[in-house]
Design a protein around this motif. Structure first.
Motif, mmCIF file in Angstrom:
data_model
loop_
_atom_site.group_PDB
_atom_site.id
_atom_site.type_symbol
_atom_site.label_atom_id
_atom_site.label_comp_id
_atom_site.label_asym_id
_atom_site.label_seq_id
_atom_site.Cartn_x
_atom_site.Cartn_y
_atom_site.Cartn_z
ATOM 1 N N ILE A 39 39.601 39.780 40.003
ATOM 2 C CA ILE A 39 40.888 39.237 39.545
ATOM 3 C C ILE A 39 40.684 38.054 38.585
ATOM 4 O O ILE A 39 39.810 37.230 38.773
ATOM 5 C CB ILE A 39 41.754 38.860 40.784
ATOM 6 N N SER A 40 41.533 38.021 37.552
ATOM 7 C CA SER A 40 41.526 36.895 36.604
ATOM 8 C C SER A 40 42.464 35.797 37.104
ATOM 9 O O SER A 40 43.221 36.009 38.058
ATOM 10 C CB SER A 40 42.085 37.318 35.258
ATOM 11 N N ALA A 41 42.462 34.694 36.378
ATOM 12 C CA ALA A 41 43.416 33.616 36.684
ATOM 13 C C ALA A 41 44.840 34.096 36.373
ATOM 14 O O ALA A 41 45.034 34.981 35.533
ATOM 15 C CB ALA A 41 43.073 32.394 35.852
ATOM 16 N N MET A 42 45.823 33.508 37.056
ATOM 17 C CA MET A 42 47.204 34.004 36.940
ATOM 18 C C MET A 42 47.854 33.579 35.624
ATOM 19 O O MET A 42 47.844 32.392 35.276
ATOM 20 C CB MET A 42 48.024 33.505 38.129
ATOM 21 N N THR A 45 46.946 30.527 33.083
ATOM 22 C CA THR A 45 46.340 29.369 33.756
ATOM 23 C C THR A 45 45.092 28.846 33.026
ATOM 24 O O THR A 45 44.905 27.630 32.902
ATOM 25 C CB THR A 45 45.975 29.750 35.211
ATOM 26 N N THR A 46 44.242 29.768 32.544
ATOM 27 C CA THR A 46 42.999 29.299 31.906
ATOM 28 C C THR A 46 43.313 28.441 30.674
ATOM 29 O O THR A 46 42.676 27.410 30.457
ATOM 30 C CB THR A 46 42.102 30.500 31.531
ATOM 31 N N ASN A 47 44.310 28.862 29.889
ATOM 32 C CA ASN A 47 44.709 28.038 28.736
ATOM 33 C C ASN A 47 45.182 26.670 29.209
ATOM 34 O O ASN A 47 44.879 25.643 28.595
ATOM 35 C CB ASN A 47 45.864 28.691 27.962
ATOM 36 N N GLY A 122 41.060 28.433 38.119
ATOM 37 C CA GLY A 122 42.079 29.463 37.883
ATOM 38 C C GLY A 122 41.798 30.706 38.705
ATOM 39 O O GLY A 122 42.683 31.240 39.401
ATOM 40 N N GLU A 123 40.562 31.169 38.679
ATOM 41 C CA GLU A 123 40.199 32.387 39.409
ATOM 42 C C GLU A 123 40.087 32.123 40.918
ATOM 43 O O GLU A 123 40.374 32.999 41.736
ATOM 44 C CB GLU A 123 38.883 32.960 38.876
ATOM 45 N N LEU A 124 39.661 30.892 41.279
ATOM 46 C CA LEU A 124 39.572 30.586 42.711
ATOM 47 C C LEU A 124 40.971 30.648 43.326
ATOM 48 O O LEU A 124 41.176 31.200 44.407
ATOM 49 C CB LEU A 124 38.938 29.206 42.921
ATOM 50 N N GLY A 187 36.920 37.193 38.815
ATOM 51 C CA GLY A 187 36.269 37.495 37.556
ATOM 52 C C GLY A 187 35.815 36.197 36.927
ATOM 53 O O GLY A 187 36.101 35.103 37.427
ATOM 54 N N PHE A 188 35.001 36.295 35.843
ATOM 55 C CA PHE A 188 34.777 35.171 34.944
ATOM 56 C C PHE A 188 33.775 34.133 35.436
ATOM 57 O O PHE A 188 33.192 33.411 34.651
ATOM 58 C CB PHE A 188 36.136 34.518 34.669
ATOM 59 N N ILE A 189 33.559 34.048 36.774
ATOM 60 C CA ILE A 189 32.731 32.923 37.237
ATOM 61 C C ILE A 189 31.456 33.384 37.941
ATOM 62 O O ILE A 189 31.377 34.485 38.470
ATOM 63 C CB ILE A 189 33.514 31.923 38.114
ATOM 64 N N GLY A 201 32.428 33.197 29.660
ATOM 65 C CA GLY A 201 33.096 33.292 28.350
ATOM 66 C C GLY A 201 34.521 33.774 28.538
ATOM 67 O O GLY A 201 34.804 34.545 29.466
ATOM 68 N N ARG A 202 35.417 33.337 27.641
ATOM 69 C CA ARG A 202 36.832 33.698 27.754
ATOM 70 C C ARG A 202 36.984 35.211 27.861
ATOM 71 O O ARG A 202 36.248 35.962 27.235
ATOM 72 C CB ARG A 202 37.629 33.172 26.546
ATOM 73 N N GLU A 203 37.924 35.621 28.636
ATOM 74 C CA GLU A 203 38.201 37.044 28.924
ATOM 75 C C GLU A 203 37.040 37.704 29.664
ATOM 76 O O GLU A 203 36.910 38.930 29.659
ATOM 77 C CB GLU A 203 38.494 37.833 27.639
ATOM 78 N N GLY A 204 36.203 36.880 30.285
ATOM 79 C CA GLY A 204 34.967 37.406 30.880
ATOM 80 C C GLY A 204 35.132 38.196 32.169
ATOM 81 O O GLY A 204 34.148 38.738 32.686
ATOM 82 N N SER A 205 36.344 38.319 32.697
ATOM 83 C CA SER A 205 36.502 39.057 33.961
ATOM 84 C C SER A 205 36.173 40.543 33.814
ATOM 85 O O SER A 205 35.720 41.180 34.767
ATOM 86 C CB SER A 205 37.922 38.924 34.495
ATOM 87 N N ASP A 206 36.395 41.085 32.632
ATOM 88 C CA ASP A 206 36.002 42.488 32.397
ATOM 89 C C ASP A 206 34.496 42.618 32.592
ATOM 90 O O ASP A 206 34.002 43.576 33.181
ATOM 91 C CB ASP A 206 36.277 42.912 30.935
HETATM 92 N N1 ASP Z 1 40.706 33.717 33.058
HETATM 93 C C1 ASP Z 1 39.706 33.869 32.031
HETATM 94 C C2 ASP Z 1 40.348 33.841 30.645
HETATM 95 O O1 ASP Z 1 41.573 33.758 30.558
HETATM 96 C C3 ASP Z 1 38.900 35.105 32.197
HETATM 97 C C4 ASP Z 1 39.678 36.392 32.079
HETATM 98 O O2 ASP Z 1 40.877 36.389 32.210
HETATM 99 O O3 ASP Z 1 39.066 37.416 31.867
HETATM 100 O O4 ASP Z 1 39.651 33.899 29.680
#
Ligand code: ASP
Length: 421
Positions: A39-42, A45-47, A122-124, A187-189, A201-206
């Protein structure tokens, strides 16, 4: 024994109470043995957490921003949990820890490490909320700290994964848990050898989903998004786009590299190595087919357009009547590497080197100040990079129409240009 399936849900799929209920329904309808949920941050949130860091670095107050993020999470929880739920104290606790971390001094020098410690909250938060919610609704599941299973080096914000260690940790921590219950992780961490939190890295949950799928030799990965699959261009920017039913790993990896935001660029390789299919599906219409990314025997090579915003074009010109030699290119790349900057486009002429890079905090100033003794440096910012893969002349002409290309490049299979939008 059945293989694991990995589901990855992005920020938009948990952006409010309704989305979380929808996520529950998707899982409920697909419940089976060995399900791993990343799961990513809601929402955004990361921004929001990045903004806190920006303020803190400027010496501004951050408390109202962190209160806003806390209220956002509490507000959602109030809608989906009864008031006596444990989740409220879990959230309080996480924010207490974050505020304690934010009391430490932040400088340009410790920015990357500091970033990873803060942005990971965010992810926690999201993973705790999701696990509590699934349990509350009757899907008993286990929360797994991703920092116990994803091992990285200490190159904060730009880490490399230690694959052997991660694989062993996954087998140790996830093997038997997945036998019994679905597992929810972030994800991401990840964590470095000292146990300090790192990010991918940003969007790293994939990428997290792909790492875990690789380490567990999973059956498949499904990325649930607010789009119906991978298209040959972003439908928010272009009319008449085509959705791929199937897409070859290589084509998908290239599109991601050029900036197609539908998948993180590092996601494909681990999956392709083990021929694990990647499904991109819409959480808004979960029954629809989506796109399957796999080994395709005869890829179609349909023209695809990828747009990347916030680009900077930097030109380095020799000043001493010499021509560009390998040593100049080497020098520029040395500094780019040190500053952890990725080049999206490169062009070398007799007297100059031009590069296109993403806008990164501090990086441009440092790049210029480090290289201004070797070159005369000029730059343009707030640009847009447009890449066309499998181009044809009509499409290129249509894209260029009315735009002034500041730099253009054509290869056999790709056309790229930057312009000021
Ligand atoms: N939360 C992180 C981001 O917004 C990782 C992700 O969503 O994949 O970059």
């Amino acid at each position: 024994m059945s293989k694991t399936i990995v589901f990855k849900f992005g920020g938009a799929s948990v952006k409010d109470a309704k989305s979380i209920e929808n996520l529950f329904n998707i899982l409920f309808n697909r419940l089976r043995n060995r399900t791993l949920i990343v799961i990513s941050a809601m929402g955004k949130t990361t921004n929001g957490l990045e903004e806190i860091l920006r303020l803190k670095l400027n010496g501004d107050l951050t408390s109202s921003n962190s209160a806003k993020i806390k209220d956002f999470h509490l507000g959602i929880c109030r809608e989906i949990f009864p008031p006596e739920s444990m989740i409220f104290s879990i959230i309080e606790n996480l924010f207490m820890q974050m505020d304690r971390d934010l009391d430490k001094p932040l400088t340009q020098e410790n920015y990357d490490a500091y970033y990873d410690q803060i942005v990971s909250y965010g992810e926690l938060l999201s993973s705790r909320i999701l696990q509590e919610y699934l349990c509350f609704k009757g899907i008993f599941c286990i929360w797994q700290d991703a920092r116990e299973i994803i091992s990285t080096n200490s190159n904060y914000r730009f880490v490399e994964v230690d694959w052997d260690k991660t694989k062993n940790l996954c087998l140790k921590h996830l093997g038997s848990k997945l036998e019994q219950y679905p597992v929810v992780t972030q994800g991401f961490i990840g964590a470095d050898p000292k146990g300090k939190t790192t990010t991918l890295g940003r969007e790293g949950s994939d990428f997290t989903a792909a790492i875990l799928a690789f380490c567990l030799n999973a059956q498949s990965v499904t990325i649930w998004k607010d789009v119906d699959g991978v298209r040959n261009a972003d439908p928010k920017r272009f009319p008449d786009t085509v959705k791929f039913e199937e897409l070859d790993y290589r084509e998908a990896a290239e599109l991601a590299f050029y900036g197609a935001s539908v998948i993180h660029p590092k996601t494909i390789k681990p999956l392709a190595n083990l021929s694990i299919p990647l499904y991109v599906k819409s959480f808004l219409s979960p029954e629809a087919v989506g796109t399957k990314i796999c080994q395709v025997s005869e890829p179609m090579h349909i023209p695809c357009t990828v747009v990347k915003d916030n680009q900077i074009l930097v030109s380095f010109r020799v000043t001493d009547f010499t021509f560009i030699a390998e040593s100049h290119i080497h020098r520029v790349y040395e500094v780019l590497k040190k500053l952890k900057l990725k080049v999206n486009m490169l062009q070398v002429s007799a007297i100059s080197i031009s590069i296109v890079i993403d806008m990164e905090m501090f990086a441009l100033d440092q790049l210029i100040s480090t290289l201004q003794n070797d070159f005369s440096v000029k730059y343009n910012d707030a640009l847009q990079l447009i890449t066309v893969k499998n181009q044809n002349a009509d499409l290129v002409e249509a894209l260029l129409k009315g735009k002034e290309a500041l730099l253009e490049q054509v290869t056999r299979s790709t056309f790229q240009f930057v312009h000021k939008p």
